[in-house]
Design a protein around this motif. Structure first.
Motif, short mmCIF file in Angstrom:
data_model
loop_
_atom_site.label_atom_id
_atom_site.label_comp_id
_atom_site.label_asym_id
_atom_site.label_seq_id
_atom_site.Cartn_x
_atom_site.Cartn_y
_atom_site.Cartn_z
N GLU A 171 28.34 29.50 25.94
CA GLU A 171 27.52 30.68 25.83
C GLU A 171 27.00 30.75 27.25
O GLU A 171 26.66 29.92 28.08
CB GLU A 171 26.14 30.35 24.97
N PHE A 172 26.91 32.16 27.96
CA PHE A 172 26.23 32.33 29.37
C PHE A 172 25.64 33.74 29.42
O PHE A 172 25.89 34.57 28.51
CB PHE A 172 27.15 31.89 30.32
N PHE A 173 25.01 33.88 30.54
CA PHE A 173 24.42 35.27 30.79
C PHE A 173 24.89 35.72 32.25
O PHE A 173 25.12 34.75 33.10
CB PHE A 173 22.67 35.11 30.95
N VAL A 174 25.08 36.97 32.44
CA VAL A 174 25.55 37.69 33.45
C VAL A 174 24.94 38.69 33.80
O VAL A 174 24.66 39.75 33.09
CB VAL A 174 27.28 37.58 33.45
N CYS A 175 24.81 38.91 35.13
CA CYS A 175 24.21 40.14 35.67
C CYS A 175 25.16 40.59 36.95
O CYS A 175 25.56 39.63 37.56
CB CYS A 175 22.88 39.95 36.14
N ALA A 176 25.21 42.05 37.08
CA ALA A 176 25.66 42.46 38.13
C ALA A 176 25.59 43.99 38.40
O ALA A 176 25.17 44.64 37.67
CB ALA A 176 27.38 42.56 38.06
N ASP A 177 25.46 44.32 39.75
CA ASP A 177 25.17 45.73 40.06
C ASP A 177 26.31 46.40 39.44
O ASP A 177 27.16 46.30 39.95
CB ASP A 177 25.02 45.85 41.55
N ASN A 178 25.99 47.63 38.78
CA ASN A 178 27.03 48.27 38.18
C ASN A 178 27.50 49.22 39.06
O ASN A 178 28.84 49.89 38.77
CB ASN A 178 26.43 49.24 36.95
N LEU A 179 27.07 49.48 40.02
CA LEU A 179 27.61 50.47 40.97
C LEU A 179 28.31 49.87 41.97
O LEU A 179 29.53 50.27 42.51
CB LEU A 179 26.48 51.61 41.83
N CYS A 180 27.63 48.74 42.53
CA CYS A 180 28.41 47.88 43.60
C CYS A 180 29.39 47.05 42.98
O CYS A 180 30.73 47.29 43.27
CB CYS A 180 27.38 47.15 44.26
N GLN A 181 29.30 45.90 42.23
CA GLN A 181 30.33 45.09 41.76
C GLN A 181 31.18 45.80 40.92
O GLN A 181 32.45 45.28 40.78
CB GLN A 181 29.56 43.83 41.27
#
Length: 362
Positions: A330-340
């Motif tokens: 299990e893990f959690f991930v975040c990313a800028d939806n416009l950049c990355q």
């Protein structure tokens, strides 16, 4: 084989240069290694004549017409950062000139003759392009796929369950503006404590969302499909299968919009063919391209979308072995939806193709 100069640096056309993703692409082109010759900026007729900075120079924006592509041909690349209907109309016009199209819309993601490419995971797929087009995934898939790809290479992915926490900007500028309007209505009030009070305050102005987003979460993104699934949930499922080349992979996705302006987040439960060691999984993620591991809950260190906003990598944390299955992580991930999620993937893919055509191509 030694590299030999074979051609001038390829030209790049950026179609949709004045949009939100386009502005980030122009920044990236000024920051990354310069592999391009001429850079041509193209947008709708409303934006024609504007001058935008790229590589420290002012470049005039051209209207999207056939004339805008004059002089481009084999060995050149066009980035399409446009709605699907625009890409579907214009990409074949451009490829007919011999130009390779890198498209970030949904227009070609399901086309078996168009590779769906994330350079950190399946860069090799960009070389096989029967239609002269390479597609990129949507921003939700892009947020998690580099981490999943690295883990899959070690353990062999067998099953995937994902819940998304998507930013309002997933719906473009209309989404961001709608959330800001709604937040202004509820700020400084006691709304959100009684049934339906936020919905009554917002009224009909829900913007592109199925329900008010301020002080709320909306478990819906896309159009209704058979069985109660949304089109976006099924699209993420299909994209993961294509990028990882796992046509029969069981995938369950629940898409949820949250009152965040920028940065998608996801909870991921990945089950593998082999048993998973969480410590080794962290080592894999630490060295995975396009991924930054932030995983020290005891110190309060884990990714959040507000920290990921405006950055290029996917930020991963809360990595832990399943309590009930030795093969699950299990893990959690975040990313800028416009950049990355959009601009960086498109730019990186275009650079891969340029490496085939450029002055030092093998």
């Amino acid at each position: 084989m030694t590299a030999a100069r074979s051609a001038p640096a390829p030209a790049l056309a950026v179609v949709g240069a004045t949009g939100a993703v386009g502005s980030i692409v122009l920044r990236l082109l000024s920051q990354r290694a310069d592999v391009w010759g001429d850079i041509r900026l193209i947008a709708s007729s409303r934006s024609a004549g504007r001058r935008l900075a790229v590589r420290t120079e002012e470049v005039e924006v051209l209207a999207l017409t056939e004339d805008a592509f004059d002089g481009l041909g084999a060995g050149d690349v066009a980035l399409f950062l446009t709605p699907a209907e625009v890409s579907a109309r214009w990409a074949p016009v451009v490829t007919a000139r011999g130009v390779v199209v890198v498209d970030q819309s949904a227009a070609f993601r399901e086309d078996p003759e168009v590779p769906l490419v994330v350079p950190e995971v399946n860069a090799h797929a960009a070389r096989i392009r029967p239609r002269g087009i390479v597609a990129g995934p949507d921003s939700v898939t892009a947020a998690m796929i580099a981490a999943l790809g690295a883990l899959h290479a070690e353990y062999a992915l067998a099953d995937l369950a994902v819940s998304t926490y998507q930013a309002a900007s997933a719906e473009g500028r209309a989404g961001s503006e709608a959330l800001r309007r709604q937040l202004s209505l509820v700020a400084g009030t006691t709304l959100g404590e009684q049934p339906g009070d936020v919905r009554r305050a917002v009224g009909e102005d829900t913007g592109p969302f199925a329900a008010p987003l301020a002080l709320n979460v909306v478990p819906w993104s896309g159009e209704l499909r058979e069985g109660g699934w949304s089109s976006h949930e099924l699209a993420v499922r299909a994209q993961v299968r294509r990028i990882l080349d796992l046509a029969e992979l069981p995938v369950a996705v629940t898409c949820v919009l949250v009152p965040v302006l920028a940065g998608h987040s996801l909870t991921v439960r990945a089950r593998f063919e082999a048993e998973v060691d969480a410590g080794h999984a962290r080592e894999i993620l630490e060295s995975a391209p396009g991924v930054v591991l932030v995983d020290d809950p005891a110190a309060g260190e884990f990714p959040t979308p507000s920290d990921a906003a405006g950055t290029d990598p996917a930020w991963v944390g809360r990595v832990r072995a399943s309590l009930d299955d030795p093969r699950a992580l299990e893990f959690f991930v975040c990313a800028d939806n416009l950049c990355q999620g959009s601009a960086l993937n498109a730019t990186h893919t275009a650079e891969l193709i340029a490496a085939d055509f450029g002055p030092f191509a093998l």
